[in-house]
Design a protein around this motif. Sequence first.
Motif, short mmCIF file in Angstrom:
data_model
loop_
_atom_site.label_atom_id
_atom_site.label_comp_id
_atom_site.label_asym_id
_atom_site.label_seq_id
_atom_site.Cartn_x
_atom_site.Cartn_y
_atom_site.Cartn_z
N HIS A 598 -6.52 -13.16 23.99
CA HIS A 598 -7.61 -13.83 24.71
C HIS A 598 -7.75 -15.26 24.16
O HIS A 598 -8.70 -15.57 23.44
CB HIS A 598 -8.93 -13.07 24.52
N PRO A 599 -6.82 -16.17 24.52
CA PRO A 599 -6.85 -17.51 23.94
C PRO A 599 -8.08 -18.32 24.33
O PRO A 599 -8.57 -19.13 23.52
CB PRO A 599 -5.56 -18.15 24.49
N GLU A 600 -8.60 -18.13 25.56
CA GLU A 600 -9.78 -18.90 25.95
C GLU A 600 -10.99 -18.51 25.09
O GLU A 600 -11.75 -19.38 24.62
CB GLU A 600 -10.11 -18.68 27.43
N GLU A 601 -11.18 -17.21 24.89
CA GLU A 601 -12.28 -16.76 24.03
C GLU A 601 -12.08 -17.26 22.60
O GLU A 601 -13.04 -17.69 21.94
CB GLU A 601 -12.37 -15.23 24.04
N SER A 602 -10.84 -17.18 22.14
CA SER A 602 -10.54 -17.65 20.79
C SER A 602 -10.86 -19.13 20.66
O SER A 602 -11.40 -19.57 19.63
CB SER A 602 -9.06 -17.40 20.46
N LEU A 603 -10.54 -19.92 21.73
CA LEU A 603 -10.81 -21.35 21.69
C LEU A 603 -12.31 -21.62 21.57
O LEU A 603 -12.74 -22.44 20.74
CB LEU A 603 -10.25 -22.01 22.96
N ARG A 635 -0.74 -23.73 23.28
CA ARG A 635 -0.38 -22.55 24.07
C ARG A 635 -1.04 -22.58 25.46
O ARG A 635 -0.52 -21.99 26.41
CB ARG A 635 -0.77 -21.28 23.32
N LEU A 636 -2.20 -23.24 25.54
CA LEU A 636 -2.89 -23.33 26.83
C LEU A 636 -2.41 -24.52 27.67
O LEU A 636 -2.93 -24.77 28.76
CB LEU A 636 -4.40 -23.44 26.61
N ALA A 640 -2.18 -33.08 24.57
CA ALA A 640 -2.94 -34.28 24.17
C ALA A 640 -4.16 -33.90 23.34
O ALA A 640 -4.43 -34.50 22.28
CB ALA A 640 -3.37 -35.06 25.42
N ALA A 641 -4.91 -32.90 23.81
CA ALA A 641 -6.07 -32.44 23.05
C ALA A 641 -5.65 -31.84 21.71
O ALA A 641 -6.32 -32.01 20.69
CB ALA A 641 -6.87 -31.43 23.87
N ALA A 642 -4.52 -31.14 21.74
CA ALA A 642 -4.01 -30.55 20.50
C ALA A 642 -3.72 -31.64 19.47
O ALA A 642 -4.02 -31.48 18.27
CB ALA A 642 -2.74 -29.74 20.79
N GLN A 643 -3.14 -32.77 19.91
CA GLN A 643 -2.83 -33.84 18.98
C GLN A 643 -4.10 -34.45 18.38
O GLN A 643 -4.13 -34.82 17.20
CB GLN A 643 -2.03 -34.93 19.72
N LEU A 644 -5.14 -34.53 19.18
CA LEU A 644 -6.41 -35.05 18.66
C LEU A 644 -6.96 -34.17 17.54
O LEU A 644 -7.44 -34.66 16.51
CB LEU A 644 -7.44 -35.14 19.80
N HIS A 645 -6.88 -32.84 17.73
CA HIS A 645 -7.39 -31.93 16.70
C HIS A 645 -6.52 -31.98 15.43
O HIS A 645 -7.05 -31.86 14.32
CB HIS A 645 -7.44 -30.51 17.26
N ARG A 646 -5.21 -32.17 15.60
CA ARG A 646 -4.35 -32.29 14.41
C ARG A 646 -4.70 -33.57 13.64
O ARG A 646 -4.71 -33.58 12.40
CB ARG A 646 -2.88 -32.31 14.82
#
Length: 686
Positions: A598-603, A635-636, A640-646
């Motif tokens: 459940h990746p959305e819930e995990s997010l 994974r979703l 771009a958003a992933a890079q911001l969090h990194r």
Amino acid sequence: MTDQAVDAGGTRLSGEGQFLGRTRELKELRADIERAGLDTLSGRKAPRARVLLIAGRPGSGRTALAEELVRAVADRYDGVLRARLSEPDGTPVPIGDAARELLTVLGVQAPAGAAEDDLTAVLREALADRRALLLLDDAVTAEQVDALLPDTPECLVVAVSGGPLTGIADVRPCTLGGLDTKSALELLSRHAGSVRITVDPRAAEQLVEECQGHPAALMLAGGWLAARPKAAVADLAKQVHTESDEGSPLSRVFKLVYTSLPAAAARTLRLLSLAPAGLIDPHTASALAGCSVSGARSTLDDFVALGLLHAVDSPLPQYEVPGCLYPLLKALADSQDRPAELQLARARMLERTVRLLQSSRTITETDSPDAREKLQGMPPSVRFPTPRAAEDWLRIRRPALLAAVRLAVADGELDTLARRLMSQLVRTMVAHFGMKAAAPDLYTVHGLVLDVAERRALPREKAAALLNLADLDAQTGRTREALARYRAALDAGREANDPYATGRAMESVGGAHLELGDYDRAADWFGRALAQRLARDERAEAARLYGRIAAAHTYAGRYGEAVRNWRAALAGHRKNGDVPAHARALSELARVQEYAGHPEESLRTCQEAVEWARRAEDVRLQSALQLRLADTLDRLGDPAAAQLHRGAAERLLGEELSQDESASEQVEEPKHDADACEIRSTSAED
């Protein structure tokens, strides 16, 4: 080596930097090092270290000869290791204890509670790449020496024993008798002064003959003469001769020295046979004799001058009862002091040791006003000036302290004092050394606590000791042994009606099953512990146990059960106002949701966890959650958003690193949790 070689039996065969006599024996021993062994003669490589054996009665100078040999050949080896294999009363030191002491010198910490075979294996491994020289003093059996032999022919072992050690291959003992006349006269003159020996050489030779050249007897004779400048050597020789029908030369000379002592000093000397491990400091002597510390030290120094004790090379004043005199002192104490008096002296000594341990621990609690007040209320004689001084005392006196615990438990009549002593020793060691460094000694002490608890039928103490032993077993990978002890602790806790012990035991049983991969039993035992916590309205502990149950279900792949338990844990932490625990629980819930697909819930959960981690000011958790968010967004399909969090994670880690570097510039003494390992059954009063 110091400028004086000291025999295990208490004789000093060298002084002023010069070794006396034994020229032939030294030559033979050095030649024996180069001698081809039986393996070499048969064309095979020697599988183990060469063993040289020096045999002789206690007080014959056997250890002094061994030390002189070691000094002469030490430059051929990487280092010298020493171990004593028997107590002053002749009791063999357990092989595991000797191996652990050697490992400590090598800087290798073996697991607490490790078996004897494991310890000797670790020792052999540690010596495999070394060219070491081992001096094994006062060996009682061949098995002791054989178990400690390195598996490399580049090492050399010098063993000291009372006789041949049959069972060790290719060993030719160097057997010692009395000193030659010239060396014996020189030894006598060093203690009594050369003038009296020179003016009456015939009487001096007669005294040497009466002493049969026995070094310890000659030392006592020299001390007796030194204390009486006007006494003639001939007079002493006659007195020794008149006692010729009674015992050995050593016992005859000792009798003359002992009977010449004042009554108070003679009593103090007898009571020194009660000193643990034969090691004495002024506090020990003061407590045994019931006198002042300064008076005790003066008496001990007088005994050293008479040859009745020898001073240990130590930063603190410390003395040792010569092994050759220990049986004589013990016989005198048993015959001239009533059992009740001896027991009272032991009790005074243990009580003084407890007070010193209390002082040593209390001085580490510098932030506590109560501790400072308690320290000021102690007598000046037992207070330490600084925490460093207290730690040095604890480290130097450690062998004597452990021996005191063993003797107190073996006595069986002083169990109340023994329990107080063990409690203080555990807490003081943890305060100064920390749990990890002190673990081997703590394992020994907790085992002794268990002995007393079983002997006295004290289930509460038994449960505490079993829990502590099991914790140490678990920390060193002996999970099945830990599980058995946790179950025994649970039974003892139930017998004592102790909710703390039963709750901790049930949770620990669950933890052991979790470590063994039995997740169903782990969840079941965590559930039992949870039921007890809920019944007692212990909300913080209940919330934590919900998390442990969830972890067991996660390992078992039951993600639905894991999610339900993590949500219960979250509710508990929220009610308790525990922000850091709430943040960590959200982090684990997000992980389980991701495992469950459940990746959305995990997010969403992970984003909430980031906010709670920020409130908790947990930078590491924030950065870890940012990285998890980045992986989930990848994974979703949102790189771009992933890079911001990194990038956010990298910034957080950079800030934390700079803070850690700034904090490391501030030097402060480490603090340890003194209650991390407790003996709950003892009095709360310190």
